[in-house]
Design an enzyme around this catalytic site. Structure first.
Site, short mmCIF file in Angstrom:
data_model
loop_
_atom_site.label_atom_id
_atom_site.label_comp_id
_atom_site.label_asym_id
_atom_site.label_seq_id
_atom_site.Cartn_x
_atom_site.Cartn_y
_atom_site.Cartn_z
N LYS A 18 -9.91 12.90 8.42
CA LYS A 18 -9.60 12.30 9.72
C LYS A 18 -9.51 13.39 10.78
O LYS A 18 -9.09 14.51 10.47
CB LYS A 18 -8.23 11.61 9.66
CG LYS A 18 -8.20 10.28 8.96
CD LYS A 18 -6.79 9.71 9.02
CE LYS A 18 -6.67 8.43 8.20
NZ LYS A 18 -7.45 7.31 8.72
N ASP B 216 -12.11 7.71 3.35
CA ASP B 216 -10.97 7.31 4.18
C ASP B 216 -10.66 5.81 4.04
O ASP B 216 -9.64 5.34 4.53
CB ASP B 216 -11.24 7.67 5.64
CG ASP B 216 -9.98 7.68 6.49
OD1 ASP B 216 -8.87 7.65 5.90
OD2 ASP B 216 -10.09 7.74 7.73
N ASP C 120 1.45 5.76 6.00
CA ASP C 120 0.49 4.95 5.26
C ASP C 120 1.09 4.36 3.97
O ASP C 120 0.39 3.71 3.20
CB ASP C 120 -0.78 5.77 4.96
CG ASP C 120 -2.04 4.92 5.03
OD1 ASP C 120 -1.99 3.82 5.62
OD2 ASP C 120 -3.07 5.35 4.49
N GLU D 33 -9.47 4.33 1.58
CA GLU D 33 -8.84 4.53 0.27
C GLU D 33 -7.85 3.43 -0.09
O GLU D 33 -7.65 3.13 -1.27
CB GLU D 33 -8.14 5.90 0.25
CG GLU D 33 -6.73 5.95 0.86
CD GLU D 33 -6.66 5.58 2.33
OE1 GLU D 33 -7.68 5.72 3.03
OE2 GLU D 33 -5.59 5.14 2.80
N ASP E 271 -2.31 9.97 4.19
CA ASP E 271 -3.74 9.67 4.28
C ASP E 271 -4.43 10.68 5.20
O ASP E 271 -4.46 10.51 6.41
CB ASP E 271 -3.95 8.24 4.79
CG ASP E 271 -5.43 7.86 4.85
OD1 ASP E 271 -6.25 8.63 4.30
OD2 ASP E 271 -5.74 6.80 5.41
N ARG F 109 -7.87 0.21 0.22
CA ARG F 109 -8.44 -0.95 -0.49
C ARG F 109 -8.77 -0.61 -1.94
O ARG F 109 -8.76 -1.50 -2.80
CB ARG F 109 -9.67 -1.45 0.28
CG ARG F 109 -10.79 -0.46 0.37
CD ARG F 109 -11.83 -0.84 1.41
NE ARG F 109 -11.34 -0.63 2.79
CZ ARG F 109 -12.04 -0.92 3.86
NH1 ARG F 109 -13.24 -1.45 3.76
NH2 ARG F 109 -11.53 -0.69 5.07
N LYS G 208 0.87 -1.19 0.00
CA LYS G 208 0.00 0.00 0.00
C LYS G 208 0.90 1.23 0.00
O LYS G 208 1.77 1.39 0.86
CB LYS G 208 -0.92 -0.01 1.23
CG LYS G 208 -1.72 1.31 1.41
CD LYS G 208 -2.78 1.21 2.51
CE LYS G 208 -3.36 2.59 2.83
NZ LYS G 208 -4.36 2.57 3.91
N1 BES Z 1 -4.62 4.21 6.78
C1 BES Z 1 -5.81 3.90 7.45
C2 BES Z 1 -5.68 2.75 8.44
C3 BES Z 1 -4.75 2.96 9.61
C4 BES Z 1 -5.27 3.37 10.82
C5 BES Z 1 -3.42 2.72 9.50
C6 BES Z 1 -4.43 3.54 11.89
C7 BES Z 1 -2.56 2.90 10.58
C8 BES Z 1 -3.09 3.30 11.78
C9 BES Z 1 -6.92 3.56 6.46
O1 BES Z 1 -6.83 4.16 5.23
C10 BES Z 1 -8.20 4.02 7.05
O2 BES Z 1 -8.35 5.19 7.18
N2 BES Z 1 -9.07 3.11 7.39
C11 BES Z 1 -10.32 3.43 7.96
C12 BES Z 1 -11.37 2.61 7.28
C13 BES Z 1 -12.76 2.99 7.64
C14 BES Z 1 -13.12 4.32 7.04
C15 BES Z 1 -13.68 1.91 7.15
C16 BES Z 1 -10.24 3.12 9.45
O3 BES Z 1 -9.60 2.12 9.80
O4 BES Z 1 -10.77 3.87 10.23
ZN ZN Z 2 -4.93 4.68 4.63
MG MG Z 3 -7.80 6.07 5.17
#
Ligand code: BES
Ligand code: ZN
Ligand code: MG
Length: 466
Positions: free
Chosen positions: A248, A318, A259, A320, A241, A322, A236
């Site tokens: 966020k 967020d 990220d 993103e 992000d 996937r 990834k």
């Molecule tokens: N990059 C984040 C996941 C992440 C969170 C990585 C904390 C490292 C530490 C990912 O892109 C994300 O934002 N995921 C969201 C998904 C949700 C919107 C379904 C999440 O985990 O909150």
């Molecule tokens: Zn992310």
């Molecule tokens: Mg994200």
């Protein structure tokens, strides 16, 4: 820090000699047995340390005794941990040169070198005051080959940690592409935005469209002689992000330069392969972009078409990672490789489930998953299999597209895995590794300082060179 090998270091005039002490056993040094063991009751429990000045009684100025626990429980993982511990102690006392004399029959060089390099790591490029580093360490009774192998892995981890620690203002998609192009012995193709459009990667493109920094699709290739297997590894590569329009909160955004830890891992692994020359073909793939809010950002409700033609309703900008991985997975499967492994800081849910102590793993092939878990154990990295029950997909069903990019908050790591599965064809063995919790630490943990850990590097290198 230079790492060398020597036959014998016991009589060597040196600043610090590091020696092992097992529980219920004396050491090779009467001086240590008399003062440290008998008088000061140093037991040699695993991880204990004791520093003593020899005051001219031995050829070394100081002895650092390291507790190794029970001799029959001593193993490669313990070698790495105590070497790290010793290096941290040596740096604390500002030592410049040390020799290690571990009393063991196992060829410990590889893990000792890795442990030393993990512990000696600092990210102080932008600080006026630098941390102390040893100039040279010498290991006795291990093979040159094992040290060399350890050094390659240690260097790869350092490379990955440096890159993932680099602020997003510098570690841009363009910079990742440049790094990929400059790895000697690797053939690299960079796809620019218009080419990415031509490939039909509508999901990946949408994520990057809100940023002034254009996306880059990176395809690296390592080809060993007589390749026995063809594998694609995907990282990834979200260089920052912010969450996009579903922005966020500040506290969650703070570490989001990390990220692209999956991408940094893949770059570290690719350059190590050139040095280790395994008989295998490896494709390193990164869909690099930034997830930013702006007038040109993708929006909740948008419908995107991925490379394999499947459509996705954007439920949350967020989620993103996937989306970018969806197109990268299609691309990898189109290469007709035997196996695809993706590694990603994908879900906060995985971090909630496993903390910072294990990465999540899932996929469509039990054997590949258990192979990776086992290689992880041997490498000092933990992977925990998350379920792939089809019900996790239910909440991602959409009324207007083939799927949404998110659904229920519950079971988020598994849901993300099921989403990715939609972009993997049945003929390809696939494993997905979620390093959201393990790639970046808020505070020091075991051998690691805060910041990037280089998660996945050791395991992937060991897996690919097996
Ligand atoms: N990059 C984040 C996941 C992440 C969170 C990585 C904390 C490292 C530490 C990912 O892109 C994300 O934002 N995921 C969201 C998904 C949700 C919107 C379904 C999440 O985990 O909150
Ligand atoms: Zn992310
Ligand atoms: Mg994200």
């Amino acid at each position: 820090m230079e790492i060398k090998v020597s036959k014998n270091v016991r009589e060597m005039p040196i600043e610090v000699l590091v020696i092992s002490k097992y529980e219920d056993e004396d050491t090779h040094f009467d001086f240590v047995n008399k003062y440290v063991v008998e008088k000061d009751k140093f037991e040699g429990k695993f991880g204990q340390t004791y520093l003593i000045h020899t005051l001219g009684n031995l050829s070394a100025d100081k002895i650092l005794v390291i507790g190794c626990g029970k001799r029959d429980e001593f193993n490669q993982n313990k070698v790495r941990e105590i070497t790290s511990k010793a290096i941290k102690k040596l740096n604390q006392i500002k030592a410049k040169k040390a020799a290690f004399d571990f009393d063991t029959n196992i060829d410990y060089g590889k893990q000792a070198a890795i442990g030393a390099m993990i512990a000696d790591y600092s990210y102080d490029k932008y600080k006026s005051e630098k941390s102390h580093h040893l100039d040279e360490i010498i290991f006795a009774n291990c093979t040159e080959d094992s040290i060399k192998e350890g050094l390659v892995i240690g260097e790869a981890m350092k490379f990955t940690r440096d890159l993932a620690n680099t602020p997003a203002q510098l570690a841009t998609p363009e910079r990742l592409a440049e790094i990929a192009k400059n790895i000697n012995g690797i053939e690299t193709k960079i796809y620019e935005k218009t080419e990415i459009e031509k490939m039909g990667m509508g999901a990946f493109l949408a994520v990057g469209q809100g940023s002034v920094n254009p996306p880059k699709f990176i395809h690296m290739q390592y080809k060993g002689i007589n390749p026995k297997k063809r594998i694609a590894i995907i990282g990834k590569g979200i260089c920052f992000d912010s969450g996009g329009l579903d922005l966020k909160p500040a506290s969650s955004m703070l570490t989001m330069k990390d990220d692209m830890s999956g991408a940094a891992c893949i770059l570290g692994v690719m350059q190590a392969l050139v040095k280790l020359k395994p008989e295998i073909e490896v494709h390193g793939i990164i869909a690099a972009c930034e997830n930013m809010p702006s007038g040109s950002s993708y929006k909740p409700g948008d419908i995107l078409t991925a490379k394999n033609g499947k459509t996705i309703e954007v439920d949350n900008t967020d989620a993103e990672g996937r989306l970018t991985l969806a197109d990268a997975l299609c691309y990898a499967c189109d290469l007709n490789v035997d196996e695809v492994i993706d590694i990603a800081t994908l879900t906060g849910a995985c971090m909630v489930a496993l903390g910072t102590f294990a990465s999540g793993i899932m996929g469509n092939d039990k054997e590949l998953i258990s192979d990776l878990i086992k290689t992880g154990e041997e490498s000092g990295e933990r992977f925990w299999e998350m379920p792939m029950f089809k019900e996790y997909f239910d909440s991602m069903k959409s009324d207007i597209a083939d799927m949404k990019n998110t659904g229920s908050r519950n079971g988020g790591a598994s849901a993300a895995g099921l989403f990715l599965k939609e972009f993997v064809d049945d003929k390809t063995k696939w494993a997905h590794i979620d390093i959201a919790g393990t790639a970046f630490l808020d505070k020091p943990q075991k051998e690691f300082i805060a910041g990037s850990t280089g998660a996945g590097v050791r395991t992937l290198i060991n897996y690919l060179t097996k």
